[in-house]
Design a protein around this motif. Structure first.
Motif, mmCIF file in Angstrom:
data_model
loop_
_atom_site.group_PDB
_atom_site.id
_atom_site.type_symbol
_atom_site.label_atom_id
_atom_site.label_comp_id
_atom_site.label_asym_id
_atom_site.label_seq_id
_atom_site.Cartn_x
_atom_site.Cartn_y
_atom_site.Cartn_z
ATOM 1 N N GLY A 118 -8.430 9.928 11.925
ATOM 2 C CA GLY A 118 -8.133 10.351 10.567
ATOM 3 C C GLY A 118 -9.055 9.678 9.573
ATOM 4 N N ASN A 119 -8.569 9.554 8.337
ATOM 5 C CA ASN A 119 -9.356 8.894 7.295
ATOM 6 C C ASN A 119 -8.395 8.247 6.306
ATOM 7 O OD1 ASN A 119 -8.550 10.873 5.311
ATOM 8 N ND2 ASN A 119 -9.998 12.268 6.249
ATOM 9 N N GLY A 120 -8.938 7.569 5.336
ATOM 10 C CA GLY A 120 -8.107 6.898 4.356
ATOM 11 C C GLY A 120 -8.896 6.565 3.109
ATOM 12 N N ARG A 121 -8.173 6.062 2.133
ATOM 13 C CA ARG A 121 -8.823 5.664 0.880
ATOM 14 C C ARG A 121 -8.057 4.510 0.254
ATOM 15 N NH1 ARG A 121 -6.044 7.309 -3.594
ATOM 16 N NH2 ARG A 121 -4.497 8.910 -3.275
ATOM 17 N N LEU A 122 -8.759 3.712 -0.495
ATOM 18 C CA LEU A 122 -8.183 2.596 -1.236
ATOM 19 C C LEU A 122 -8.175 2.989 -2.705
ATOM 20 C CD1 LEU A 122 -7.191 -0.364 -1.073
ATOM 21 C CD2 LEU A 122 -9.549 -1.045 -1.503
ATOM 22 N N ASP A 123 -6.978 3.030 -3.331
ATOM 23 C CA ASP A 123 -6.927 3.437 -4.734
ATOM 24 C C ASP A 123 -7.185 2.249 -5.669
ATOM 25 O OD1 ASP A 123 -4.525 2.045 -4.953
ATOM 26 O OD2 ASP A 123 -3.271 3.829 -5.003
ATOM 27 N N SER A 124 -7.193 2.506 -6.955
ATOM 28 C CA SER A 124 -7.529 1.472 -7.943
ATOM 29 C C SER A 124 -6.475 0.374 -8.036
ATOM 30 C CB SER A 124 -7.734 2.108 -9.319
ATOM 31 O OG SER A 124 -6.544 2.767 -9.736
ATOM 32 N N ASP A 125 -5.263 0.611 -7.521
ATOM 33 C CA ASP A 125 -4.195 -0.391 -7.538
ATOM 34 C C ASP A 125 -4.210 -1.280 -6.303
ATOM 35 O OD1 ASP A 125 -3.211 0.578 -9.981
ATOM 36 O OD2 ASP A 125 -1.963 2.068 -8.959
ATOM 37 N N ILE A 146 -3.941 -0.174 -3.148
ATOM 38 C CA ILE A 146 -3.074 0.408 -2.122
ATOM 39 C C ILE A 146 -3.903 1.352 -1.259
ATOM 40 C CG2 ILE A 146 -1.049 1.861 -1.706
ATOM 41 C CD1 ILE A 146 -0.010 0.834 -4.439
ATOM 42 N N PHE A 147 -3.752 1.193 0.060
ATOM 43 C CA PHE A 147 -4.502 2.032 0.996
ATOM 44 C C PHE A 147 -3.620 3.189 1.448
ATOM 45 C CE2 PHE A 147 -6.252 3.255 5.092
ATOM 46 C CZ PHE A 147 -7.591 3.378 4.764
ATOM 47 N N HIS A 148 -4.188 4.393 1.432
ATOM 48 C CA HIS A 148 -3.497 5.599 1.867
ATOM 49 C C HIS A 148 -4.219 6.116 3.104
ATOM 50 C CE1 HIS A 148 -1.337 5.891 -2.002
ATOM 51 N NE2 HIS A 148 -2.460 5.363 -2.486
ATOM 52 N N ALA A 207 1.252 -0.684 1.603
ATOM 53 C CA ALA A 207 1.468 -1.442 0.373
ATOM 54 C C ALA A 207 0.944 -2.861 0.549
ATOM 55 C CB ALA A 207 2.949 -1.483 0.029
ATOM 56 N N PRO A 208 0.431 -3.473 -0.522
ATOM 57 C CA PRO A 208 -0.007 -4.860 -0.435
ATOM 58 C C PRO A 208 1.170 -5.778 -0.079
ATOM 59 C CG PRO A 208 -0.847 -3.839 -2.438
ATOM 60 C CD PRO A 208 0.130 -2.892 -1.832
ATOM 61 N N VAL A 209 0.891 -6.898 0.564
ATOM 62 C CA VAL A 209 1.915 -7.858 0.960
ATOM 63 C C VAL A 209 2.647 -8.352 -0.290
ATOM 64 C CG1 VAL A 209 2.307 -10.111 2.022
ATOM 65 C CG2 VAL A 209 0.622 -8.550 2.994
ATOM 66 N N GLY A 210 3.971 -8.390 -0.213
ATOM 67 C CA GLY A 210 4.773 -8.879 -1.322
ATOM 68 C C GLY A 210 5.229 -7.804 -2.290
ATOM 69 N N THR A 211 4.843 -6.560 -2.088
ATOM 70 C CA THR A 211 5.286 -5.470 -2.953
ATOM 71 C C THR A 211 6.164 -4.515 -2.152
ATOM 72 O OG1 THR A 211 3.370 -4.087 -2.456
ATOM 73 C CG2 THR A 211 3.172 -5.572 -4.325
ATOM 74 N N THR A 212 6.914 -3.711 -2.872
ATOM 75 C CA THR A 212 7.729 -2.695 -2.210
ATOM 76 C C THR A 212 7.151 -1.324 -2.535
ATOM 77 O OG1 THR A 212 9.220 -2.602 -4.097
ATOM 78 C CG2 THR A 212 9.840 -4.068 -2.313
ATOM 79 N N PRO A 213 7.168 -0.416 -1.568
ATOM 80 C CA PRO A 213 6.644 0.920 -1.829
ATOM 81 C C PRO A 213 7.537 1.687 -2.796
ATOM 82 C CG PRO A 213 7.551 0.789 0.372
ATOM 83 C CD PRO A 213 7.591 -0.584 -0.200
#
Length: 56
Positions: A6-13, A15-17, A35-41
């Motif tokens: 597949g593929n993915g992208r890293l957004d400006s916040d 967060i990797f999708h 989601a980055p460590v320490g955050t909730t989706p």
């Protein structure tokens, strides 16, 4: 050996999708939210069977 799945992208916040195009099970869209460590989706939007894709 690497296998492209597949593929993915890293957004400006920060967060990797990920989007998997080779999934081992059916009924799964292949979308993965990292989601980055320490955050909730974010809460997912509820699915409403029979609702039109375009609301008038």
């Amino acid at each position: 050996m690497w296998l492209e799945i597949g593929n993915g992208r890293l957004d400006s916040d920060g967060i990797f999708h990920g989007f998997l195009d080779r999934t081992p099970i059916g009924g799964f869209s292949g979308y993965v939210y990292f989601a980055p460590v320490g955050t909730t989706p974010a809460e997912p939007e509820p699915e409403r069977p029979g609702q039109a894709l375009v609301e008038e």
